[in-house]
Write a protein that holds these residues in place. Structure first.
Motif, PDB file in Angstrom:
ATOM      1  N   GLN A  37      54.313 -32.735 -18.092  1.00 33.34           N
ATOM      2  CA  GLN A  37      54.612 -33.124 -19.454  1.00 33.34           C
ATOM      3  C   GLN A  37      53.407 -32.794 -20.330  1.00 33.34           C
ATOM      4  O   GLN A  37      52.287 -33.155 -20.026  1.00 33.34           O
ATOM      5  CB  GLN A  37      54.893 -34.625 -19.496  1.00 33.34           C
ATOM      6  N   GLU A  38      53.655 -32.063 -21.405  1.00 32.72           N
ATOM      7  CA  GLU A  38      52.572 -31.761 -22.330  1.00 32.72           C
ATOM      8  C   GLU A  38      52.329 -32.985 -23.192  1.00 32.72           C
ATOM      9  O   GLU A  38      53.256 -33.633 -23.654  1.00 32.72           O
ATOM     10  CB  GLU A  38      52.927 -30.557 -23.191  1.00 32.72           C
ATOM     11  N   ILE A  39      51.058 -33.286 -23.387  1.00 31.18           N
ATOM     12  CA  ILE A  39      50.686 -34.461 -24.158  1.00 31.18           C
ATOM     13  C   ILE A  39      50.001 -34.008 -25.426  1.00 31.18           C
ATOM     14  O   ILE A  39      49.012 -33.276 -25.382  1.00 31.18           O
ATOM     15  CB  ILE A  39      49.745 -35.373 -23.334  1.00 31.18           C
ATOM     16  N   SER A  40      50.529 -34.419 -26.561  1.00 30.60           N
ATOM     17  CA  SER A  40      49.885 -34.134 -27.836  1.00 30.60           C
ATOM     18  C   SER A  40      48.718 -35.090 -27.995  1.00 30.60           C
ATOM     19  O   SER A  40      48.827 -36.270 -27.681  1.00 30.60           O
ATOM     20  CB  SER A  40      50.868 -34.340 -28.993  1.00 30.60           C
ATOM     21  N   VAL A  41      47.604 -34.573 -28.461  1.00 29.04           N
ATOM     22  CA  VAL A  41      46.432 -35.413 -28.669  1.00 29.04           C
ATOM     23  C   VAL A  41      46.250 -35.619 -30.166  1.00 29.04           C
ATOM     24  O   VAL A  41      46.252 -34.675 -30.943  1.00 29.04           O
ATOM     25  CB  VAL A  41      45.171 -34.786 -28.038  1.00 29.04           C
ATOM     26  N   TYR A  42      46.110 -36.893 -30.548  1.00 31.19           N
ATOM     27  CA  TYR A  42      45.935 -37.275 -31.935  1.00 31.19           C
ATOM     28  C   TYR A  42      44.494 -37.704 -32.155  1.00 31.19           C
ATOM     29  O   TYR A  42      43.861 -38.263 -31.270  1.00 31.19           O
ATOM     30  CB  TYR A  42      46.864 -38.448 -32.281  1.00 31.19           C
ATOM     31  N   SER A 150      47.078 -39.674 -25.306  1.00 31.93           N
ATOM     32  CA  SER A 150      47.398 -39.116 -26.619  1.00 31.93           C
ATOM     33  C   SER A 150      46.295 -39.354 -27.643  1.00 31.93           C
ATOM     34  O   SER A 150      46.143 -38.598 -28.594  1.00 31.93           O
ATOM     35  CB  SER A 150      48.701 -39.714 -27.164  1.00 31.93           C
ATOM     36  N   LEU A 151      45.532 -40.429 -27.444  1.00 32.05           N
ATOM     37  CA  LEU A 151      44.433 -40.715 -28.367  1.00 32.05           C
ATOM     38  C   LEU A 151      43.106 -40.164 -27.841  1.00 32.05           C
ATOM     39  O   LEU A 151      42.042 -40.548 -28.318  1.00 32.05           O
ATOM     40  CB  LEU A 151      44.332 -42.216 -28.637  1.00 32.05           C
ATOM     41  N   GLY A 152      43.187 -39.278 -26.870  1.00 32.91           N
ATOM     42  CA  GLY A 152      41.991 -38.601 -26.380  1.00 32.91           C
ATOM     43  C   GLY A 152      41.296 -39.289 -25.232  1.00 32.91           C
ATOM     44  O   GLY A 152      40.163 -38.937 -24.900  1.00 32.91           O
ATOM     45  N   GLY A 153      41.947 -40.282 -24.614  1.00 34.66           N
ATOM     46  CA  GLY A 153      41.336 -40.974 -23.482  1.00 34.66           C
ATOM     47  C   GLY A 153      40.929 -39.995 -22.399  1.00 34.66           C
ATOM     48  O   GLY A 153      41.686 -39.110 -22.045  1.00 34.66           O
TER      49      GLY A 153
END
Length: 190
Positions: A37-42, A150-153
């Motif tokens: 699954q591709e994860i968008s990073v915000y 998604s929040l860059g973890g």
């Protein structure tokens, strides 16, 4: 003797051919058929991704329920990522509770437990035992929405993200946050 050598040669060639076919099949499967699954990073300046987080039953949410960023519209939203055996995580949770008490309805704090850590721990029982009077919300990050990622973890806990009343991410910090840092970031957004 020569017949045996010939048979041995063809058995070895067949074994190598089968191994090559198996290797190629495995590579095709993992690279074409089983895409991760591709994860968008915000990041800061982006709108917070929309998600539904199941809330644990606590003083803040006695019936449990579901938290969504839309439900925090007009409030400073603080998302803290933690897990039950993370010493720095547990150390900073009292500061989040103090901030929720101090700012009241101006902020919404949700502590999201890691989806991959402490999977064998009964989080509901843990919260009832350790944080029975806390006024922050506790929820579960899940593998299906990967909010931490998604929040860059980047594998290190705790992590905190703060969004303004319009749901725009204004602050992300990997690692512990102090009470003073937390209050400073909130004051910028109220």
């Amino acid at each position: 003797m020569q017949k045996r050598m010939k048979a041995s040669f063809w058995a070895e060639v067949t074994a190598w051919a089968l191994a090559a076919i198996l290797l190629i099949g495995t590579l095709v499967y993992f690279n074409a058929c089983k895409k991760e699954q591709e994860i968008s990073v915000y990041g800061t300046g982006d709108a917070c991704p929309q998600f539904d987080a199941v809330l644990y039953r606590t003083k803040a949410d006695p019936e449990g329920g579901v938290f969504t960023p839309k439900s925090a519209k007009g409030k400073v939203m603080i998302l803290n990522f933690w897990y039950t055996t993370c010493g720095p995580c547990l150390k900073e949770l009292p500061d989040f509770n103090a901030v929720q008490s101090e700012y009241g309805e101006k902020v919404k704090i949700v502590a999201l437990h890691s989806y991959s850590a402490d999977t064998d721990v009964d989080k509901q029982a843990f919260l009832e035992d350790k944080f029975p009077d806390y006024v922050i919300s506790f929820a579960q990050d899940t593998e299906s929405f990967h909010l931490y990622d998604s929040l860059g973890g980047a594998g290190s806990y705790p992590m905190t993200g703060i969004a303004d009343g319009d749901g725009i991410i204004r602050f992300i910090k990997q690692g512990s946050i102090t009470l003073t840092e937390l209050q400073t970031e909130i004051e910028k957004l109220i």
